[in-house]
Design a protein around this motif. Structure first.
Motif, mmCIF file in Angstrom:
data_model
loop_
_atom_site.group_PDB
_atom_site.id
_atom_site.type_symbol
_atom_site.label_atom_id
_atom_site.label_comp_id
_atom_site.label_asym_id
_atom_site.label_seq_id
_atom_site.Cartn_x
_atom_site.Cartn_y
_atom_site.Cartn_z
ATOM 1 N N GLY A 138 0.840 -1.196 0.000
ATOM 2 C CA GLY A 138 0.000 0.000 0.000
ATOM 3 C C GLY A 138 0.870 1.239 0.000
ATOM 4 N N SER A 139 0.239 2.377 0.154
ATOM 5 C CA SER A 139 0.944 3.652 0.154
ATOM 6 C C SER A 139 0.631 4.423 1.426
ATOM 7 C CB SER A 139 0.544 4.494 -1.059
ATOM 8 O OG SER A 139 1.173 5.761 -1.005
ATOM 9 N N ILE A 140 1.681 4.866 2.107
ATOM 10 C CA ILE A 140 1.538 5.705 3.288
ATOM 11 C C ILE A 140 2.068 7.095 2.953
ATOM 12 C CG2 ILE A 140 2.289 6.088 5.666
ATOM 13 C CD1 ILE A 140 2.527 3.052 5.970
ATOM 14 N N VAL A 141 1.270 8.091 3.241
ATOM 15 C CA VAL A 141 1.674 9.481 3.037
ATOM 16 C C VAL A 141 1.597 10.196 4.380
ATOM 17 C CG1 VAL A 141 1.208 11.640 1.826
ATOM 18 C CG2 VAL A 141 0.796 9.453 0.681
ATOM 19 N N ASN A 142 2.714 10.708 4.836
ATOM 20 C CA ASN A 142 2.766 11.413 6.116
ATOM 21 C C ASN A 142 2.889 12.911 5.873
ATOM 22 O OD1 ASN A 142 2.749 8.993 7.633
ATOM 23 N ND2 ASN A 142 4.942 8.747 7.298
ATOM 24 N N GLY A 180 6.185 -4.081 -0.981
ATOM 25 C CA GLY A 180 5.040 -3.444 -1.622
ATOM 26 C C GLY A 180 4.491 -2.223 -0.930
ATOM 27 N N ILE A 181 5.152 -1.756 0.123
ATOM 28 C CA ILE A 181 4.674 -0.572 0.827
ATOM 29 C C ILE A 181 5.577 0.610 0.523
ATOM 30 C CG2 ILE A 181 4.341 0.501 3.089
ATOM 31 C CD1 ILE A 181 3.421 -2.185 4.139
ATOM 32 N N ARG A 182 4.978 1.683 0.052
ATOM 33 C CA ARG A 182 5.687 2.939 -0.174
ATOM 34 C C ARG A 182 5.352 3.912 0.944
ATOM 35 N NH1 ARG A 182 3.970 5.829 -4.028
ATOM 36 N NH2 ARG A 182 1.984 4.785 -4.446
ATOM 37 N N CYS A 183 6.325 4.708 1.346
ATOM 38 C CA CYS A 183 6.084 5.703 2.391
ATOM 39 C C CYS A 183 6.768 7.001 1.998
ATOM 40 C CB CYS A 183 6.609 5.204 3.734
ATOM 41 S SG CYS A 183 6.215 6.323 5.105
ATOM 42 N N ASN A 184 5.973 8.045 1.842
ATOM 43 C CA ASN A 184 6.479 9.347 1.436
ATOM 44 C C ASN A 184 5.974 10.457 2.354
ATOM 45 O OD1 ASN A 184 7.918 8.853 -1.267
ATOM 46 N ND2 ASN A 184 5.955 7.807 -1.571
ATOM 47 N N VAL A 185 6.645 11.579 2.287
ATOM 48 C CA VAL A 185 6.255 12.755 3.063
ATOM 49 C C VAL A 185 5.700 13.812 2.119
ATOM 50 C CG1 VAL A 185 7.085 14.642 4.523
ATOM 51 C CG2 VAL A 185 7.951 12.329 4.864
ATOM 52 N N SER A 237 3.958 5.055 -8.419
ATOM 53 C CA SER A 237 4.424 3.732 -7.999
ATOM 54 C C SER A 237 5.923 3.627 -7.727
ATOM 55 C CB SER A 237 4.034 2.690 -9.051
ATOM 56 O OG SER A 237 4.569 3.026 -10.315
ATOM 57 N N TYR A 238 6.736 4.552 -8.271
ATOM 58 C CA TYR A 238 8.180 4.475 -8.037
ATOM 59 C C TYR A 238 8.655 5.539 -7.046
ATOM 60 C CZ TYR A 238 12.941 3.014 -9.292
ATOM 61 O OH TYR A 238 14.220 2.500 -9.267
ATOM 62 N N ALA A 239 7.716 6.236 -6.439
ATOM 63 C CA ALA A 239 8.054 7.250 -5.436
ATOM 64 C C ALA A 239 8.063 6.591 -4.061
ATOM 65 C CB ALA A 239 7.033 8.378 -5.468
ATOM 66 N N ASN A 240 9.195 6.621 -3.385
ATOM 67 C CA ASN A 240 9.303 5.975 -2.078
ATOM 68 C C ASN A 240 10.417 6.631 -1.273
ATOM 69 O OD1 ASN A 240 8.660 4.109 -0.084
ATOM 70 N ND2 ASN A 240 10.086 2.575 -0.828
#
Length: 253
Positions: A138-142, A180-185, A237-240
């Motif tokens: 999944g994708s986490i956005v902080n 499979g987990i992306r995490c971005n700010v 999808s390639y932003a992490n």
């Protein structure tokens, strides 16, 4: 197809300016929503508004400074929808319009800023990651800030917490990117929201924070919500492990 069709997205701080705008955008793009906030009346009202527009949404009263509240929040997502695909950890507080200087900064304010703005993000990810792993990621956005990257006089609690959010996000990106987990700010500049109202109405604080924005204006919540949507969608999808600044050019100087 809509960006978040068949996806389940969680948003903390959902009733504030950025959170509400994100809830609206995510709903427009087909997400089933799990909304979290301390304001129960506003949260239930927002969930009802979204359901009336034809999108599934539930509200769970959540104090992000309490680890158990995050566990209960993610459990609600799993019970109601069976999965969690995206999380926008957006809840946060500020130091106030003009806090005292460093050595006079109240200890109770420091404790509260760190508890909500930094520990709250750690607790959130700690609960969210296991749920995402069950369905392949999944994708986490902080929500960070331009204060995730530079300092500002008079706000040590806020700056320290937002720097910490960037650090936490990097660790999660490294540890779980292969799973499979992306995490971005997402790092906004000054955005016109209820939280910044006191700052923008104070002339000294207003001039200090907005005078040097190349765009010549403060940002709108919808502009941050659109970036949050992109980061939660497959298009990023390639932003992490990155920090995406949306500040009208402030940090370009």
């Amino acid at each position: 197809m809509k960006e978040l069709t068949n996806k389940v997205a969680l948003i903390t701080g959902a009733t504030g300016g950025i959170g509400r705008a994100a809830a609206s955008r995510f709903a427009e793009e087909g997400a089933k929503l799990v909304l979290a906030d301390l304001n129960e009346d506003a949260g239930e009202s927002l969930a009802k508004e979204i359901r009336e527009l034809g999108t599934d949404a539930i509200f769970v009263r959540t104090d992000v400074a309490k680890p158990h509240d995050h566990e209960r929040l993610v459990a609600a997502a799993m019970i109601n929808y069976g999965r969690l695909d995206a999380a926008f950890n957006n809840a946060g507080i500020s130091d106030g319009p003009i806090p005292p200087g460093f050595i006079d900064y109240p200890l109770e304010l420091w404790d509260r800023l760190i508890a909500v703005n930094l520990s709250g993000v750690f607790y959130a990810m700690r609960a969210q990651i296991p749920a995402m792993l069950k369905h392949g990621g999944g994708s986490i956005v902080n929500t960070g800030s331009i204060a995730s990257q530079i300092g500002f006089a008079g706000v040590p609690g806020y700056v320290a917490a937002k720097h910490g959010v960037f650090g936490l996000s990097k660790v999660a990106a490294i540890e779980y990117g292969s799973k499979g987990i992306r995490c971005n700010v997402l790092a906004p500049g000054i955005i016109e929201t209820p939280m910044t109202q006191a700052i923008l109405q104070n002339k000294q604080a207003h001039d200090m924070t907005t005078g040097g924005i190349p765009a010549g204006r403060v940002g709108r919540p919808e502009e941050i919500a659109d970036m949050a949507l992109w980061l939660c969608s497959a298009r990023s999808s390639y932003a992490n492990g990155a920090c995406f600044t949306v500040d009208g050019g402030y940090l370009a100087q």
